[in-house]
Design a protein around this motif. Sequence first.
Motif, short mmCIF file in Angstrom:
data_model
loop_
_atom_site.label_atom_id
_atom_site.label_comp_id
_atom_site.label_asym_id
_atom_site.label_seq_id
_atom_site.Cartn_x
_atom_site.Cartn_y
_atom_site.Cartn_z
N ASP A 332 28.39 19.87 18.17
CA ASP A 332 28.83 19.80 19.69
C ASP A 332 28.52 18.25 20.27
OD1 ASP A 332 26.28 20.09 20.19
OD2 ASP A 332 26.50 21.96 20.87
N SER A 333 28.78 18.42 21.57
CA SER A 333 28.35 17.02 22.21
C SER A 333 27.03 16.53 22.05
CB SER A 333 28.57 17.24 23.41
OG SER A 333 28.10 18.07 24.34
N GLN A 334 26.16 17.39 21.60
CA GLN A 334 24.91 17.18 21.69
C GLN A 334 24.53 16.18 20.20
OE1 GLN A 334 22.66 17.67 24.25
NE2 GLN A 334 24.49 18.12 25.25
N ASN A 335 25.02 16.73 19.26
CA ASN A 335 24.89 15.61 17.68
C ASN A 335 26.08 15.17 17.05
OD1 ASN A 335 26.05 18.51 17.18
ND2 ASN A 335 24.58 19.18 15.85
N VAL A 336 27.20 15.15 17.88
CA VAL A 336 28.26 14.49 17.51
C VAL A 336 28.23 13.17 16.82
CG1 VAL A 336 29.47 13.49 19.61
CG2 VAL A 336 31.01 14.40 17.63
N ASP A 337 27.36 12.22 17.41
CA ASP A 337 27.20 11.02 17.01
C ASP A 337 26.62 10.84 15.78
OD1 ASP A 337 28.55 9.72 19.29
OD2 ASP A 337 26.43 9.57 20.30
N GLN A 338 25.70 11.69 15.66
CA GLN A 338 25.06 11.63 13.87
C GLN A 338 26.40 12.06 13.03
OE1 GLN A 338 22.12 14.56 13.18
NE2 GLN A 338 21.12 13.41 11.89
N ALA A 339 27.12 13.09 13.37
CA ALA A 339 27.98 13.45 12.63
C ALA A 339 29.07 12.61 12.24
CB ALA A 339 28.83 14.60 13.15
N LEU A 340 29.39 11.71 13.22
CA LEU A 340 30.38 10.67 13.09
C LEU A 340 30.04 9.33 12.22
CD1 LEU A 340 31.66 10.14 16.88
CD2 LEU A 340 33.25 10.41 14.74
N SER A 341 28.86 9.35 12.22
CA SER A 341 28.09 8.29 11.10
C SER A 341 28.22 8.87 9.76
CB SER A 341 26.47 8.07 11.34
OG SER A 341 26.40 7.59 12.63
N GLY A 342 28.20 9.96 9.67
CA GLY A 342 28.37 10.71 8.14
C GLY A 342 29.63 10.58 7.75
N GLU A 343 30.76 10.93 8.70
CA GLU A 343 31.88 11.10 8.52
C GLU A 343 32.67 9.61 8.40
OE1 GLU A 343 35.91 11.87 8.55
OE2 GLU A 343 34.33 13.36 8.48
N GLN A 344 32.05 8.70 8.75
CA GLN A 344 32.71 7.13 8.55
C GLN A 344 32.15 6.71 7.26
OE1 GLN A 344 30.97 5.08 12.16
NE2 GLN A 344 32.45 6.09 13.44
N ALA A 345 31.12 7.23 6.55
CA ALA A 345 30.71 7.05 5.18
C ALA A 345 31.53 7.72 4.27
CB ALA A 345 29.38 7.38 5.15
N GLY A 346 32.28 8.77 4.56
CA GLY A 346 33.14 9.51 3.94
C GLY A 346 32.44 10.71 3.13
N VAL A 347 31.44 11.21 3.61
CA VAL A 347 30.74 12.26 3.18
C VAL A 347 30.83 13.49 4.13
CG1 VAL A 347 29.31 10.81 1.68
CG2 VAL A 347 28.34 11.42 3.85
N ARG A 348 31.11 13.35 5.46
CA ARG A 348 30.99 14.51 6.19
C ARG A 348 32.31 14.77 6.91
NH1 ARG A 348 25.68 15.30 9.87
NH2 ARG A 348 26.53 17.58 9.55
#
Length: 348
Positions: A332-348
């Motif tokens: 959610d809004s509390q941890n989305v930035d961390q998830a975006l980092s993983g998404e940009q690496a192609g693994v989340r």
Amino acid sequence: MTMKSIARAARNRRVLAVAGVLAVLATSACSQSGNSSGSTSGAAAGGSGKAKIFVIGGKSDDPFWSKVKRGVDDAAKVVQAQGGSVTFLGPQNYDNLGPDAAKLIDSTLSQGATAVIAPDWVPDAEDSALKHVTGQKVPLFIYNAGGLPAADKVGAVNYVGSEEYTAGKAGGTYLGQHGAKHSLCVNTLPGSTNTEDRCRGIDDGIKANGGSSTELPLPSSQFGNQTAVAQAIKAALLKDSSIDSVVTISTSDAGSAVSAVQQANLTGKVKPATFDMDTATLNNIKNGTTLFAIDQQPYMQGYLSVSMANSYVAYGLNLPQRPILTGPAIIDSQNVDQALSGEQAGVR
């Protein structure tokens, strides 16, 4: 505990569990520990040398399955370095998912598989083929869909993935604890065990927190069809003004929910949410147009399944942990930035 505390604790437990799994898989000197319960697929564990692993998965252009395949491909580098091979097989579409998956499972035996990894999406259609694999003494691993009960039913070594009902219940609990009273669960793969479990979990989770939910089943031919799904959701919202949240079963339909809410002029009143995530969904969480995503870490499902199958076939290594869980976690809004980092690496 609050839902944020529950999600944080779940993430911590998952990180520790994954770390433990990777440590065991990396240590080829360890002795075979075997399963603590359940079946070992009828195949003698390991020591047979080079692995020839077949992985059944989703469509190649499905954003979720591209992450699973990334995990499969990364784990395959170790298999290939040892002289083995990993082959990924998927259907052309999801119109006839169970029977098509069964055909792919059957085809692995004629191609000389020494291990098979497959989801149990539609047990009525797939279980016969899965039991054929174990009946031929080929190690079988169930991943992504079905859970440990499905793995035990067909004689698989283990299950790797999220428990869909548990994930749905976590989402429904989050909705209820954040003020939602009536949620619409949009199922574009009706009849599939994992998606049915997701909507059932949403229903039970929100009910336990004073709300209710309705399932909207749509033809599987509409899966990922943004226009058709958006129109169906819009019609449901306009028909029932009590709906205040919409949950889609995957990111392939998540954008349709956002579009439907906007078209119905219900932005702010109806909150979209989804299972799984991609860049668009995470950005929508960040800008407030999507409430949350339920992450099951598809990369880890592919990576761990192949690593485990290879270790089992090549070295006789096995894990006492059953199942190996890769989720869920609420993004959610509390941890989305961390998830975006993983998404940009192609693994989340």
